[in-house]
Design an enzyme around this catalytic site. Structure first.
Site, PDB file in Angstrom:
ATOM      1  N   TYR A   1       0.836  -1.205   0.000  1.00  0.00           N
ATOM      2  CA  TYR A   1       0.000   0.000   0.000  1.00  0.00           C
ATOM      3  C   TYR A   1       0.869   1.253   0.000  1.00  0.00           C
ATOM      4  O   TYR A   1       0.629   2.197  -0.762  1.00  0.00           O
ATOM      5  CB  TYR A   1      -0.910  -0.001   1.231  1.00  0.00           C
ATOM      6  CG  TYR A   1      -1.736   1.263   1.381  1.00  0.00           C
ATOM      7  CD1 TYR A   1      -2.793   1.532   0.519  1.00  0.00           C
ATOM      8  CD2 TYR A   1      -1.459   2.198   2.385  1.00  0.00           C
ATOM      9  CE1 TYR A   1      -3.560   2.695   0.650  1.00  0.00           C
ATOM     10  CE2 TYR A   1      -2.220   3.356   2.525  1.00  0.00           C
ATOM     11  CZ  TYR A   1      -3.263   3.598   1.654  1.00  0.00           C
ATOM     12  OH  TYR A   1      -4.003   4.747   1.776  1.00  0.00           O
TER      13      TYR A   1
ATOM     14  N   LYS B   1       1.166   4.454  -2.774  1.00  0.00           N
ATOM     15  CA  LYS B   1       0.977   5.855  -2.417  1.00  0.00           C
ATOM     16  C   LYS B   1       2.235   6.681  -2.678  1.00  0.00           C
ATOM     17  O   LYS B   1       2.146   7.869  -3.019  1.00  0.00           O
ATOM     18  CB  LYS B   1       0.529   5.968  -0.957  1.00  0.00           C
ATOM     19  CG  LYS B   1      -0.881   5.419  -0.739  1.00  0.00           C
ATOM     20  CD  LYS B   1      -1.883   6.157  -1.642  1.00  0.00           C
ATOM     21  CE  LYS B   1      -3.283   5.641  -1.566  1.00  0.00           C
ATOM     22  NZ  LYS B   1      -4.226   6.390  -2.421  1.00  0.00           N
TER      23      LYS B   1
END
Length: 323
Positions: free
Chosen positions: A178, A182
Site C-alpha cells: 500500500y 501511495k
C-alpha cells in the site's frame, strides 16, 4: 485561516471528475463541487452504488449536475474507455483506492493495490491530459488542475522505494505494498509537473500531441487527506499483528480521538482542485490536513525515481496496448 468549502468560488461552467466518487471522501468532494454549481462526474465501478450516490447528492442539492462514469480500476480497458467520455475537463481528482488488502493480481497482471491506487490513475490521467491541456488554453493559469490522493503511508516502504524487478512486492506485506502505491502517487505528481505543469514543459514534450496549443497552465498536487472515518481499512489483511493494528486504527478513525469526518477529510483535496487560495507557488506541492503544504519523504522527492517510474509505467502501458 483554516480552509472550508464555503470559501470556494462559484464553479458554474467547470467540469470535474472524481474517481471513487460514490463513497467516503470522494463522495463529499463530489458533493461540494456540485454544491458550488460545477458539473461533476462520479467515477465508480458499481452502477448501483454510483446511482445511489448521485441520488444522495441530489437529495441535498436538487439542481446538482452530477453524472455517473463507470470505470473499474481493476480493468485497465475500462479506464481507457471512461477517459474517452468527456472532452472538456477542468479538474481531475484521482481519489479511488484500497488499503492493505490481500495479495491479489488483477486480470491485467498487476498487484491489485498498485494497479487500483496508482497504475489506473496514471493511465486515466495520461488519456485525459490532451483534453485538460486543451481546456487550459481557454482558461486562466491554474484553473485546470490534477490532484493525486496519496497518504502519509508512503513513508512505510522499503529503503529502496520501488523495486522495478519486483513491482508486485511478492515478498513484501500488504502495508508495504500500500505504501509503495501511495509513494507512486506522489512521484507521479512530481513527474507530471515536470512534463506538463507549464506551457514550456508541454511544448518540448512530444509524448502527448495536442497540436500547437501551449498556452495556459495546469496545476497539480498530491496529498494526504488524513485518517478519515471511512471503511478503507475494512479489507486489511496480513499477519495477525497487521490485522489487529488495522482493526484498532479503523475503530479509532471512526471516533473523535484521531479521525476526521469524511466531510472534513475531503477539504484538502477540495482546496487543491478548486480553491482560489491554491496558488502557482503550490503547483506540485504535497499537502496534509487541512490544506497545508507539507514535506513528504526523501524518496518521494527523488527525481530519478519519479522519472524511472514514469518510464516503467509508460512502457508497460505501451506493451499492454493501453496507450
Amino acid at each position: 485561516m483554516v480552509f472550508t468549502p464555503e470559501s470556494l468560488p462559484n464553479l458554474e461552467g467547470m467540469v470535474y471528475l472524481v474517481t471513487g466518487g460514490n463513497a467516503g471522501i470522494g463522495f463529499h468532494t463530489a458533493l461540494q463541487l456540485a454544491a458550488h454549481h460545477a458539473k461533476v462526474y462520479l467515477g465508480t465501478r458499481s452502477k448501483v452504488k454510483g446511482e445511489a450516490a448521485i441520488q444522495q447528492i441530489k437529495n441535498q442539492q436538487p439542481d446538482a449536475e452530477v453524472y455517473l462514469l463507470e470505470m473499474d480500476m481493476t480493468k485497465l480497458r475500462s479506464v481507457v474507455a471512461a477517459a474517452e467520455q468527456e472532452k472538456h475537463l477542468h479538474g481531475l481528482v484521482n481519489n479511488a483506492g484500497v488499503m492493505a488488502t490481500p495479495f491479489e493480481k488483477t486480470a491485467d497482471g498487476y498487484e491489485s493495490q498498485f494497479q487500483i491506487n496508482y497504475i489506473s490513475h496514471w493511465l486515466l490521467t495520461y488519456h485525459l491530459l490532451p483534453t485538460m491541456i486543451e481546456t487550459a488554453t481557454d482558461t486562466s493559469p491554474g484553473v485546470v488542475r490534477i490532484v493525486n490522493v496519496a497518504s502519509n503511508a508512503h513513508m512505510n516502504v522499503p529503503s529502496f522505494g520501488i523495486d522495478f524487478q519486483d513491482i508486485d512486492q511478492v515478498s513484501g506485506g500488504p502495508v508495504s505494498r500500500y505504501g509503495s502505491s501511495k509513494l507512486a502517487n506522489i512521484l507521479h505528481t512530481n513527474e507530471l509537473v515536470k512534463r506538463y505543469g507549464t506551457p514550456t514543459a508541454r511544448s518540448i514534450d512530444n509524448a502527448i500531441s495536442v497540436g500547437n496549443h501551449v498556452n495556459g497552465e495546469i496545476w497539480m498536487a498530491s496529498l494526504h487527506p488524513g485518517m478519515a472515518k471511512t471503511n478503507l481499512l475494512s479489507g486489511a489483511t496480513g499477519s495477525l499483528f497487521v490485522r489487529i493494528a488495522a482493526g484498532l486504527l479503523s475503530a479509532l478513525s471512526k471516533t473523535s480521538l484521531i479521525g476526521l469526518s469524511p466531510e472534513k477529510a475531503a477539504y484538502t483535496q477540495l482546496f487543491a482542485v478548486a480553491s482560489q487560495d491554491f496558488t502557482r507557488d503550490m503547483n506540485g506541492a504535497y499537502l496534509e490536513p487541512i490544506a497545508q503544504v507539507a514535506k513528504p519523504s526523501k524518496l518521494a522527492e527523488n527525481t530519478q525515481l519519479a522519472k524511472d517510474l514514469w518510464e516503467w509505467t509508460e512502457n508497460e502501458m505501451k506493451m499492454g496496448g493501453f496507450i
